[in-house]
Design a protein around this motif. Structure first.
Motif, PDB file in Angstrom:
ATOM      1  N   GLN A  50       0.862  -1.179   0.000  1.00 11.03           N
ATOM      2  CA  GLN A  50       0.000   0.000   0.000  1.00 11.03           C
ATOM      3  C   GLN A  50       0.897   1.227   0.000  1.00 11.03           C
ATOM      4  OE1 GLN A  50      -2.910  -0.277   3.172  1.00 11.03           O
ATOM      5  NE2 GLN A  50      -3.066  -2.508   2.925  1.00 11.03           N
ATOM      6  N   GLY A  51       1.061   1.810  -1.188  1.00  6.33           N
ATOM      7  CA  GLY A  51       2.011   2.901  -1.314  1.00  6.33           C
ATOM      8  C   GLY A  51       3.420   2.379  -1.113  1.00  6.33           C
ATOM      9  N   ARG A  52       4.122   2.967  -0.156  1.00  6.33           N
ATOM     10  CA  ARG A  52       5.486   2.529   0.149  1.00  6.33           C
ATOM     11  C   ARG A  52       5.531   1.531   1.307  1.00  6.33           C
ATOM     12  NH1 ARG A  52       9.287   7.985  -0.268  1.00  6.33           N
ATOM     13  NH2 ARG A  52       8.821   8.466  -2.477  1.00  6.33           N
ATOM     14  N   GLU A  53       4.372   1.187   1.809  1.00  8.88           N
ATOM     15  CA  GLU A  53       4.332   0.283   2.951  1.00  8.88           C
ATOM     16  C   GLU A  53       3.915  -1.123   2.524  1.00  8.88           C
ATOM     17  OE1 GLU A  53       1.718   2.338   5.699  1.00  8.88           O
ATOM     18  OE2 GLU A  53       3.480   3.098   6.765  1.00  8.88           O
ATOM     19  N   VAL A  54       4.455  -2.097   3.276  1.00  9.29           N
ATOM     20  CA  VAL A  54       4.187  -3.501   2.996  1.00  9.29           C
ATOM     21  C   VAL A  54       3.534  -4.115   4.224  1.00  9.29           C
ATOM     22  CG1 VAL A  54       5.202  -5.730   2.403  1.00  9.29           C
ATOM     23  CG2 VAL A  54       6.143  -3.631   1.418  1.00  9.29           C
ATOM     24  N   PHE A  55       2.460  -4.890   4.005  1.00  8.64           N
ATOM     25  CA  PHE A  55       1.711  -5.481   5.100  1.00  8.64           C
ATOM     26  C   PHE A  55       1.612  -6.997   4.930  1.00  8.64           C
ATOM     27  CE2 PHE A  55       0.392  -1.138   4.830  1.00  8.64           C
ATOM     28  CZ  PHE A  55       0.126  -0.722   6.124  1.00  8.64           C
ATOM     29  N   LEU A  56       1.594  -7.699   6.049  1.00  8.75           N
ATOM     30  CA  LEU A  56       1.242  -9.115   6.092  1.00  8.75           C
ATOM     31  C   LEU A  56      -0.219  -9.170   6.495  1.00  8.75           C
ATOM     32  CD1 LEU A  56       1.927 -12.186   6.158  1.00  8.75           C
ATOM     33  CD2 LEU A  56       2.510 -11.864   8.582  1.00  8.75           C
ATOM     34  N   VAL A  57      -1.098  -9.674   5.620  1.00  3.46           N
ATOM     35  CA  VAL A  57      -2.530  -9.583   5.887  1.00  3.46           C
ATOM     36  C   VAL A  57      -3.219 -10.924   5.692  1.00  3.46           C
ATOM     37  CG1 VAL A  57      -2.582  -7.161   5.169  1.00  3.46           C
ATOM     38  CG2 VAL A  57      -3.101  -8.951   3.494  1.00  3.46           C
ATOM     39  N   ASN A  58      -4.471 -10.969   6.204  1.00  8.53           N
ATOM     40  CA  ASN A  58      -5.320 -12.140   5.984  1.00  8.53           C
ATOM     41  C   ASN A  58      -6.284 -11.832   4.835  1.00  8.53           C
ATOM     42  OD1 ASN A  58      -7.199 -10.397   7.099  1.00  8.53           O
ATOM     43  ND2 ASN A  58      -7.296 -11.466   9.064  1.00  8.53           N
ATOM     44  N   GLU A  59      -7.270 -12.696   4.632  1.00 12.15           N
ATOM     45  CA  GLU A  59      -8.205 -12.512   3.509  1.00 12.15           C
ATOM     46  C   GLU A  59      -9.035 -11.238   3.653  1.00 12.15           C
ATOM     47  OE1 GLU A  59     -10.605 -15.915   2.896  1.00 12.15           O
ATOM     48  OE2 GLU A  59      -8.945 -17.198   2.222  1.00 12.15           O
ATOM     49  N   GLN A  60      -9.224 -10.777   4.884  1.00 11.27           N
ATOM     50  CA  GLN A  60     -10.002  -9.555   5.125  1.00 11.27           C
ATOM     51  C   GLN A  60      -9.154  -8.291   4.974  1.00 11.27           C
ATOM     52  OE1 GLN A  60     -10.244 -12.296   7.413  1.00 11.27           O
ATOM     53  NE2 GLN A  60     -11.940 -12.943   6.087  1.00 11.27           N
ATOM     54  N   GLY A  61      -7.860  -8.456   4.708  1.00 11.66           N
ATOM     55  CA  GLY A  61      -6.981  -7.300   4.570  1.00 11.66           C
ATOM     56  C   GLY A  61      -6.453  -6.780   5.882  1.00 11.66           C
ATOM     57  N   LEU A  62      -6.699  -7.486   6.970  1.00 14.35           N
ATOM     58  CA  LEU A  62      -6.209  -7.088   8.279  1.00 14.35           C
ATOM     59  C   LEU A  62      -4.859  -7.731   8.536  1.00 14.35           C
ATOM     60  CD1 LEU A  62      -9.525  -7.566  10.288  1.00 14.35           C
ATOM     61  CD2 LEU A  62      -8.645  -5.455   9.252  1.00 14.35           C
ATOM     62  N   GLY A  63      -3.988  -7.028   9.256  1.00 10.48           N
ATOM     63  CA  GLY A  63      -2.701  -7.655   9.515  1.00 10.48           C
ATOM     64  C   GLY A  63      -1.673  -6.734  10.120  1.00 10.48           C
TER      65      GLY A  63
END
Length: 217
Positions: free
Chosen positions: A157-170
């Protein structure tokens, strides 16, 4: 550009009948001897039959592409020629094409190859973790627990990287100086491996109703 060696093969053809079931020991000896004789003819020097020749033969008989991976390095034209003569499978000159041909011959699917690559990448990142954490085993266990909990996607997301689940939470893996940021290469590698493994599982043939009843019996 590498100059390819001149390969000289024996005048008599390889006896393909040796590859029939039940003749494995005889076939292994014949393939190993074929390799030795081709080496001898190609280099002009006497060669004795060795464990290396026998290992090559057994790798062919067991369709062990991993044990034959060196055929893709472009440094053993003699072994490539013998492989092609015995199996009937022509090996290309380029490394990647040669490995893909070996993989297909051995029945390794693209998904299974993706798992192998992902496993190698994860092992590289695992070693790098040793210098980043006082307790790398604990950090690795945490990553595995998150994967098991369903956090199996990487989202940018932009310059950020996330570890997420199917709901996009993480979890945000881009906070400078945080443990998650330090572990990000390992986390990404772990996610890639988990996804590759899931793809292999998804492609695995499902048992029929009759097979299910047989397993339950």
């Amino acid at each position: 550009m590498k100059k390819h060696a001149v390969v000289r093969t024996p005048s008599t053809p390889f006896n393909a009948a040796l590859l029939e079931p039940g003749r494995e020991r005889e076939a292994a000896r014949a393939i190993a001897e074929r390799y030795r004789e081709t080496q001898e003819l190609s280099c002009g020097q006497a060669r004795e039959l060795s464990d290396w020749h026998l290992s090559f033969a057994n790798a062919i008989l067991h369709r062990d592409a991993g044990a034959l991976r060196y055929l893709a390095n472009g440094l053993n034209d003699v072994a490539k020629a013998v492989f092609s003569e015995v199996t009937g499978v022509a090996l290309p000159q380029h490394r990647r094409d040669t490995w893909n041909t070996l993989r297909e011959w051995a029945g390794i699917s693209p998904a299974e190859e993706a798992v192998r690559i992902a496993q190698h990448r994860l092992e590289v990142e695992r070693r790098a973790m040793q210098a980043k954490f006082e307790n790398p085993a604990q950090a690795e266990a945490w990553v595995e627990s998150q994967l098991d909990a369903g956090f199996t996607r990487i989202s940018e997301q932009g310059r950020e990287v996330f570890l997420v689940n199917e709901q996009g939470l993480g979890h945000n893996l881009s906070v400078k100086g945080s443990h998650l940021a330090k572990a990000r290469p390992f986390i990404v590698a772990a996610v890639n491996l988990r996804q590759a493994q899931m793809q292999v599982e998804a492609e695995r043939p499902q048992p029929t109703i009759d097979e299910l009843f047989t397993m339950d019996a």
